[in-house]
Design a protein around this motif. Structure first.
Motif, PDB file in Angstrom:
ATOM      1  N   UNK A  31       0.807  -1.214   0.000  1.00  0.00           N
ATOM      2  CA  UNK A  31       0.000   0.000   0.000  1.00  0.00           C
ATOM      3  C   UNK A  31       0.848   1.276   0.000  1.00  0.00           C
ATOM      4  N   UNK A  32       1.992   1.338   0.711  1.00  0.00           N
ATOM      5  CA  UNK A  32       2.763   2.594   0.751  1.00  0.00           C
ATOM      6  C   UNK A  32       3.541   2.919  -0.526  1.00  0.00           C
ATOM      7  N   UNK A  33       3.332   2.199  -1.610  1.00  0.00           N
ATOM      8  CA  UNK A  33       4.065   2.500  -2.837  1.00  0.00           C
ATOM      9  C   UNK A  33       3.884   3.963  -3.249  1.00  0.00           C
ATOM     10  N   UNK A  34       2.686   4.486  -3.054  1.00  0.00           N
ATOM     11  CA  UNK A  34       2.430   5.878  -3.411  1.00  0.00           C
ATOM     12  C   UNK A  34       3.222   6.870  -2.583  1.00  0.00           C
ATOM     13  N   UNK A  35       3.581   6.487  -1.346  1.00  0.00           N
ATOM     14  CA  UNK A  35       4.366   7.402  -0.503  1.00  0.00           C
ATOM     15  C   UNK A  35       5.748   7.651  -1.105  1.00  0.00           C
ATOM     16  N   UNK A  36       6.331   6.647  -1.747  1.00  0.00           N
ATOM     17  CA  UNK A  36       7.610   6.864  -2.411  1.00  0.00           C
ATOM     18  C   UNK A  36       7.466   7.881  -3.546  1.00  0.00           C
ATOM     19  N   UNK A  37       6.308   7.851  -4.218  1.00  0.00           N
ATOM     20  CA  UNK A  37       6.050   8.826  -5.279  1.00  0.00           C
ATOM     21  C   UNK A  37       6.004  10.235  -4.696  1.00  0.00           C
ATOM     22  N   UNK A  38       5.231  10.397  -3.614  1.00  0.00           N
ATOM     23  CA  UNK A  38       5.123  11.716  -2.983  1.00  0.00           C
ATOM     24  C   UNK A  38       6.472  12.177  -2.446  1.00  0.00           C
ATOM     25  N   UNK A  39       7.202  11.284  -1.780  1.00  0.00           N
ATOM     26  CA  UNK A  39       8.522  11.648  -1.260  1.00  0.00           C
ATOM     27  C   UNK A  39       9.452  12.087  -2.394  1.00  0.00           C
ATOM     28  N   UNK A  40       9.425  11.344  -3.498  1.00  0.00           N
ATOM     29  CA  UNK A  40      10.298  11.682  -4.615  1.00  0.00           C
ATOM     30  C   UNK A  40       9.961  13.033  -5.216  1.00  0.00           C
ATOM     31  N   UNK A  41       8.666  13.281  -5.451  1.00  0.00           N
ATOM     32  CA  UNK A  41       8.252  14.548  -6.057  1.00  0.00           C
ATOM     33  C   UNK A  41       8.567  15.727  -5.148  1.00  0.00           C
ATOM     34  N   UNK A  42       8.303  15.584  -3.852  1.00  0.00           N
ATOM     35  CA  UNK A  42       8.515  16.697  -2.923  1.00  0.00           C
ATOM     36  C   UNK A  42      10.006  16.911  -2.647  1.00  0.00           C
ATOM     37  N   UNK A  43      10.786  15.837  -2.655  1.00  0.00           N
ATOM     38  CA  UNK A  43      12.233  15.984  -2.512  1.00  0.00           C
ATOM     39  C   UNK A  43      12.806  16.769  -3.688  1.00  0.00           C
ATOM     40  N   UNK A  44      12.397  16.414  -4.902  1.00  0.00           N
ATOM     41  CA  UNK A  44      12.872  17.132  -6.087  1.00  0.00           C
ATOM     42  C   UNK A  44      12.439  18.592  -6.049  1.00  0.00           C
ATOM     43  N   UNK A  45      11.216  18.850  -5.578  1.00  0.00           N
ATOM     44  CA  UNK A  45      10.732  20.222  -5.507  1.00  0.00           C
ATOM     45  C   UNK A  45      11.584  21.068  -4.568  1.00  0.00           C
ATOM     46  N   UNK A  46      11.966  20.513  -3.424  1.00  0.00           N
ATOM     47  CA  UNK A  46      12.815  21.254  -2.489  1.00  0.00           C
ATOM     48  C   UNK A  46      14.210  21.467  -3.059  1.00  0.00           C
ATOM     49  N   UNK A  47      14.750  20.459  -3.730  1.00  0.00           N
ATOM     50  CA  UNK A  47      16.063  20.619  -4.355  1.00  0.00           C
ATOM     51  C   UNK A  47      16.024  21.698  -5.435  1.00  0.00           C
ATOM     52  N   UNK A  48      14.899  21.832  -6.131  1.00  0.00           N
ATOM     53  CA  UNK A  48      14.772  22.869  -7.149  1.00  0.00           C
ATOM     54  C   UNK A  48      14.902  24.271  -6.559  1.00  0.00           C
ATOM     55  N   UNK A  49      14.501  24.430  -5.299  1.00  0.00           N
ATOM     56  CA  UNK A  49      14.579  25.749  -4.658  1.00  0.00           C
ATOM     57  C   UNK A  49      15.846  25.907  -3.819  1.00  0.00           C
ATOM     58  N   UNK A  50      16.745  24.919  -3.873  1.00  0.00           N
ATOM     59  CA  UNK A  50      17.994  25.011  -3.135  1.00  0.00           C
ATOM     60  C   UNK A  50      17.892  24.650  -1.671  1.00  0.00           C
TER      61      UNK A  50
END
Length: 344
Positions: free
Chosen positions: A39-58
């Motif tokens: 069931x938590x497979x989607x959490x990896x998706x959210x973690x990945x997207x939000x991690x990339x978003x934070x890296x985009x802003x430094x």
């Protein structure tokens, strides 16, 4: 509806379906090897997207801290397992995998986050942070329960989903985040504009599907995973290390989840709980594939994406209901045609 609108909806459906296909393949992979409905497979998706978003802003991604927490928990479990029988080599290996590896990734993120590196570097760093989480999740939650019935594994999976979603709220907050596309640009296919991000989604999805095929057909570890999926006990008897295959399945699932987050993050705003809905749509495709067939799951995921796109045009208020109801006739058909029902 005219042909132009239908073409746009078809494109949206193919784009979403490609992401759902990745999630469906990850779910089938994990279930085939470990019997876990993850069931938590989607959490990896959210973690990945939000991690990339934070890296985009430094900004430094808190998932690097979470990775260290998971690693420390896995190391403590190893210490408990080795109690009463000192094994220096095993302890050193555990410390390297569970403490040194997350520490090195944390240090790398600390250095690279403020540098505003290129999009591919940030994407690779995101995968590097998220992928080992699959290994630690397996060690903490599922390896001690490898031989319990499927229902127990499902209950643990639901509990893990709630825990990871709560951790997402703690580390990322309630506000949504949106990543920058891997590359900008729009290409015209006749009258239909196709964004570069959509091409990334199509290309990476095809590459992962081909890569999984090569992995399972032409590598020793891939064949070990296939053997474990066919008969877990038989695989053990012929020397396959089922713990290794379980770890591999979860690492691959986490990697696919991180890549899916990187692909979908620039085209929609992601919240800490968004991964659950996205993961459920991948789950619908996996159920249509009987949690066993990779090709059927991939085709079903494309179909789910297309149906979702067209229903959002005709009946947007009932879009989710229609998509999730697709599994009802499949479940009825499986209940009629399956002669033997197993609990383990």
């Amino acid at each position: 509806m005219d042909f132009t609108i239908a073409a746009f909806l078809m494109q949206d459906g193919l784009t979403s379906g490609a992401v759902y296909a990745l999630l469906g393949l990850a779910l089938v992979l994990v279930f085939s090897v470990t019997r876990v409905i993850f069931i938590p497979q989607g959490e990896f998706v959210a973690y990945g997207a939000m991690t990339l978003s934070l890296l985009d802003t430094g900004r430094f991604p808190p998932t690097a801290i979470l990775l260290m927490v998971f690693g420390a928990a896995a190391f403590l479990l190893d210490l408990w397992e080795y109690r009463g029988r000192y094994n220096a080599a095993a302890l050193l290996r555990s410390a390297a995998i569970n403490l040194a590896l997350p520490g090195a990734i944390y240090a790398l993120a600390l250095v690279l986050a403020p540098l505003q590196a290129g999009p591919l570097v940030k994407a690779l760093l995101t995968v590097l942070i998220i992928a080992p989480m699959g290994m630690y999740v397996y060690r903490i939650a599922f390896r001690p329960l490898a031989d319990v019935p499927v229902l127990v594994l499902l209950i643990v999976s639901v509990g893990l989903h709630l825990a990871m979603m709560g951790l997402g709220l703690v580390f990322f907050g309630a506000e949504g985040l949106r990543a920058q596309p891997l590359s900008n640009g729009v290409y015209m296919l006749g009258f239909l504009p196709v964004t570069a991000q959509s091409l990334w989604i199509y290309g990476i999805t095809i590459a992962i599907i081909v890569g999984l095929y090569v992995f399972f057909e032409h590598t020793l570890l891939g064949k070990a995973l296939r053997a474990t999926a066919i008969n877990r006990l038989g695989a053990r008897l012929v020397g396959v290390r089922t713990q290794l295959t379980g770890v591999t399945a979860f690492v691959l699932a986490a990697t696919i989840g991180a890549v899916s987050g990187i692909l979908i993050g620039p085209i929609t705003t992601i919240y800490y709980d968004t991964g659950f809905i996205i993961g459920l749509k991948g789950f619908v495709a996996a159920i249509i594939g009987g949690l066993a067939s990779f090709p059927v799951t991939a085709v079903a995921a494309i179909g789910v994406g297309i149906i979702e796109a067209f229903t959002s045009f005709y009946a947007s208020a009932y879009k989710e209901i229609i998509v999730f109801s697709l599994i009802i006739p499949v479940l009825i058909w499986l209940s009629i045609t399956t002669a033997v029902h197993e609990d383990d």
